[in-house]
Design a protein around this motif. Structure first.
Motif, PDB file in Angstrom:
ATOM      1  N   MET A   1       0.820  -1.186   0.000  1.00 57.96           N
ATOM      2  CA  MET A   1       0.000   0.000   0.000  1.00 57.96           C
ATOM      3  C   MET A   1       0.869   1.255   0.000  1.00 57.96           C
ATOM      4  N   LYS A   2       1.952   1.222   0.803  1.00 62.45           N
ATOM      5  CA  LYS A   2       2.850   2.380   0.859  1.00 62.45           C
ATOM      6  C   LYS A   2       3.507   2.614  -0.490  1.00 62.45           C
ATOM      7  N   SER A   3       3.836   1.571  -1.175  1.00 61.01           N
ATOM      8  CA  SER A   3       4.509   1.734  -2.477  1.00 61.01           C
ATOM      9  C   SER A   3       3.554   2.355  -3.502  1.00 61.01           C
ATOM     10  N   ILE A   4       2.254   2.050  -3.418  1.00 62.13           N
ATOM     11  CA  ILE A   4       1.281   2.642  -4.338  1.00 62.13           C
ATOM     12  C   ILE A   4       1.173   4.146  -4.092  1.00 62.13           C
ATOM     13  N   ILE A   5       1.122   4.547  -2.826  1.00 62.16           N
ATOM     14  CA  ILE A   5       1.031   5.968  -2.472  1.00 62.16           C
ATOM     15  C   ILE A   5       2.283   6.707  -2.915  1.00 62.16           C
ATOM     16  N   ILE A   6       3.452   6.124  -2.681  1.00 62.07           N
ATOM     17  CA  ILE A   6       4.711   6.758  -3.076  1.00 62.07           C
ATOM     18  C   ILE A   6       4.778   6.880  -4.593  1.00 62.07           C
ATOM     19  N   THR A   7       4.349   5.845  -5.315  1.00 65.65           N
ATOM     20  CA  THR A   7       4.353   5.881  -6.773  1.00 65.65           C
ATOM     21  C   THR A   7       3.403   6.959  -7.284  1.00 65.65           C
ATOM     22  N   ALA A   8       2.212   7.098  -6.668  1.00 61.54           N
ATOM     23  CA  ALA A   8       1.248   8.114  -7.088  1.00 61.54           C
ATOM     24  C   ALA A   8       1.801   9.520  -6.843  1.00 61.54           C
ATOM     25  N   LEU A   9       2.435   9.738  -5.711  1.00 60.29           N
ATOM     26  CA  LEU A   9       3.025  11.051  -5.420  1.00 60.29           C
ATOM     27  C   LEU A   9       4.147  11.378  -6.398  1.00 60.29           C
ATOM     28  N   ALA A  10       4.966  10.396  -6.737  1.00 59.89           N
ATOM     29  CA  ALA A  10       6.055  10.611  -7.692  1.00 59.89           C
ATOM     30  C   ALA A  10       5.486  10.951  -9.061  1.00 59.89           C
ATOM     31  N   ALA A  11       4.398  10.293  -9.468  1.00 64.34           N
ATOM     32  CA  ALA A  11       3.787  10.574 -10.769  1.00 64.34           C
ATOM     33  C   ALA A  11       3.231  11.987 -10.803  1.00 64.34           C
ATOM     34  N   VAL A  12       2.599  12.414  -9.730  1.00 66.05           N
ATOM     35  CA  VAL A  12       2.060  13.777  -9.658  1.00 66.05           C
ATOM     36  C   VAL A  12       3.191  14.795  -9.710  1.00 66.05           C
ATOM     37  N   ALA A  13       4.277  14.538  -9.005  1.00 64.13           N
ATOM     38  CA  ALA A  13       5.404  15.470  -8.988  1.00 64.13           C
ATOM     39  C   ALA A  13       6.039  15.588 -10.362  1.00 64.13           C
ATOM     40  N   LEU A  14       6.155  14.479 -11.083  1.00 56.23           N
ATOM     41  CA  LEU A  14       6.750  14.527 -12.415  1.00 56.23           C
ATOM     42  C   LEU A  14       5.820  15.167 -13.430  1.00 56.23           C
ATOM     43  N   ALA A  15       4.513  15.070 -13.215  1.00 60.90           N
ATOM     44  CA  ALA A  15       3.553  15.636 -14.160  1.00 60.90           C
ATOM     45  C   ALA A  15       3.369  17.135 -13.971  1.00 60.90           C
ATOM     46  N   ALA A  16       3.785  17.695 -12.843  1.00 62.79           N
ATOM     47  CA  ALA A  16       3.618  19.125 -12.583  1.00 62.79           C
ATOM     48  C   ALA A  16       4.455  19.933 -13.564  1.00 62.79           C
ATOM     49  N   PRO A  17       3.951  21.085 -14.051  1.00 60.90           N
ATOM     50  CA  PRO A  17       4.728  21.896 -14.998  1.00 60.90           C
ATOM     51  C   PRO A  17       5.982  22.440 -14.323  1.00 60.90           C
ATOM     52  N   GLN A  18       7.028  22.516 -15.091  1.00 58.24           N
ATOM     53  CA  GLN A  18       8.309  23.008 -14.581  1.00 58.24           C
ATOM     54  C   GLN A  18       8.498  24.440 -15.070  1.00 58.24           C
ATOM     55  N   TYR A  19       8.777  25.348 -14.170  1.00 58.96           N
ATOM     56  CA  TYR A  19       8.947  26.756 -14.519  1.00 58.96           C
ATOM     57  C   TYR A  19      10.414  27.128 -14.374  1.00 58.96           C
ATOM     58  N   ASN A  20      10.878  27.905 -15.332  1.00 55.60           N
ATOM     59  CA  ASN A  20      12.233  28.438 -15.252  1.00 55.60           C
ATOM     60  C   ASN A  20      12.123  29.923 -14.976  1.00 55.60           C
ATOM     61  N   TYR A  21      12.705  30.383 -13.910  1.00 57.21           N
ATOM     62  CA  TYR A  21      12.634  31.785 -13.541  1.00 57.21           C
ATOM     63  C   TYR A  21      13.935  32.455 -13.944  1.00 57.21           C
ATOM     64  N   GLU A  22      13.771  33.588 -14.641  1.00 53.07           N
ATOM     65  CA  GLU A  22      14.942  34.373 -14.994  1.00 53.07           C
ATOM     66  C   GLU A  22      14.875  35.686 -14.230  1.00 53.07           C
ATOM     67  N   ALA A  23      15.975  36.097 -13.682  1.00 58.33           N
ATOM     68  CA  ALA A  23      16.029  37.341 -12.928  1.00 58.33           C
ATOM     69  C   ALA A  23      15.785  38.515 -13.866  1.00 58.33           C
ATOM     70  N   PRO A  24      15.130  39.588 -13.372  1.00 59.83           N
ATOM     71  CA  PRO A  24      14.904  40.761 -14.221  1.00 59.83           C
ATOM     72  C   PRO A  24      16.225  41.427 -14.562  1.00 59.83           C
ATOM     73  N   PRO A  25      16.252  42.166 -15.667  1.00 59.25           N
ATOM     74  CA  PRO A  25      17.499  42.854 -16.025  1.00 59.25           C
ATOM     75  C   PRO A  25      17.816  43.915 -14.982  1.00 59.25           C
ATOM     76  N   PRO A  26      19.079  44.247 -14.823  1.00 59.46           N
ATOM     77  CA  PRO A  26      19.439  45.254 -13.819  1.00 59.46           C
ATOM     78  C   PRO A  26      18.828  46.608 -14.159  1.00 59.46           C
ATOM     79  N   ALA A  27      18.512  47.369 -13.117  1.00 60.10           N
ATOM     80  CA  ALA A  27      17.910  48.693 -13.297  1.00 60.10           C
ATOM     81  C   ALA A  27      18.939  49.634 -13.890  1.00 60.10           C
ATOM     82  N   PRO A  28      18.486  50.570 -14.741  1.00 56.42           N
ATOM     83  CA  PRO A  28      19.440  51.539 -15.292  1.00 56.42           C
ATOM     84  C   PRO A  28      19.937  52.476 -14.194  1.00 56.42           C
ATOM     85  N   ALA A  29      21.052  53.059 -14.445  1.00 59.94           N
ATOM     86  CA  ALA A  29      21.633  53.991 -13.475  1.00 59.94           C
ATOM     87  C   ALA A  29      20.698  55.178 -13.304  1.00 59.94           C
TER      88      ALA A  29
END
Length: 185
Positions: A1-29
């Motif tokens: 039973m524990k292995s089914i729950i762990i497998t389901a959580l792993a599947a949900v984690a892998l299916a979640a969209p992956q976001y790449n965050y880029e830092a904003p450009p530096p402010a002008p002087a």
């Protein structure tokens, strides 16, 4: 039973969209000019206006709370304000002016006071209520007369009805208590 729950959580984690965050450009002087922000990043037709130079920016702040600010920009915008903590409960009383040129070329000048009576602007361009007494249209006078007649009629009818009601209340006697219920057992 524990292995089914762990497998389901792993599947949900892998299916979640992956976001790449880029830092904003530096402010002008920082500079002594103002650049208006773009209306929208998606609007390619928007052209950024030329920077507006600041000709004067003077600020004086006293230790007792008094202050004086004067500002003038290259495009004709002017702002001046002075204030002091002279109001009720330490509120600041301010007086000042601002001016600019409207898109149609009209010079807009506003002088103001802000105190315990609120913000009180003064300008030749602000709308002004008509002076009183002003002429009252005839249909308004007719409606006022009709309402007065109606009020007088209701008062007469109301006094007749109240006299009848008091006469009825004096002649009304409640019925005698009924003994139909019998004595408690």
């Amino acid at each position: 039973m524990k292995s089914i729950i762990i497998t389901a959580l792993a599947a949900v984690a892998l299916a979640a969209p992956q976001y790449n965050y880029e830092a904003p450009p530096p402010a002008p002087a920082p500079s002594n000019s103002y650049i208006a922000p773009a209306a929208s990043n998606r609007d390619d037709s928007f052209e950024r206006p030329d920077p507006v130079a600041i000709l004067r920016d003077e600020r004086v702040h006293e230790e007792d709370g008094r202050f004086n600010v004067e500002f003038e920009a290259e495009n004709g915008i002017k702002f001046a304000q002075a204030g002091s903590p002279d109001g009720d409960e330490g509120s600041v009383v301010k007086a000042g002016m601002y001016s600019y040129t409207a898109p149609d070329g009209t010079l807009v000048e506003v002088k103001y006071v802000a105190d315990e009576n609120g913000f009180q602007p003064q300008s030749d361009l602000l709308p002004v209520a008509p002076e009183f007494p002003h002429p009252i249209p005839q249909f308004v006078l007719d409606q006022i007369a009709f309402a007065a007649e109606e009020d007088a009629r209701r008062a007469r009818e109301g006094s007749d009805e109240s006299a009848e009601a008091s006469a009825v209340s004096r002649s009304y006697a409640p019925p005698a208590p009924s003994n139909l219920y019998g004595a408690p057992q």
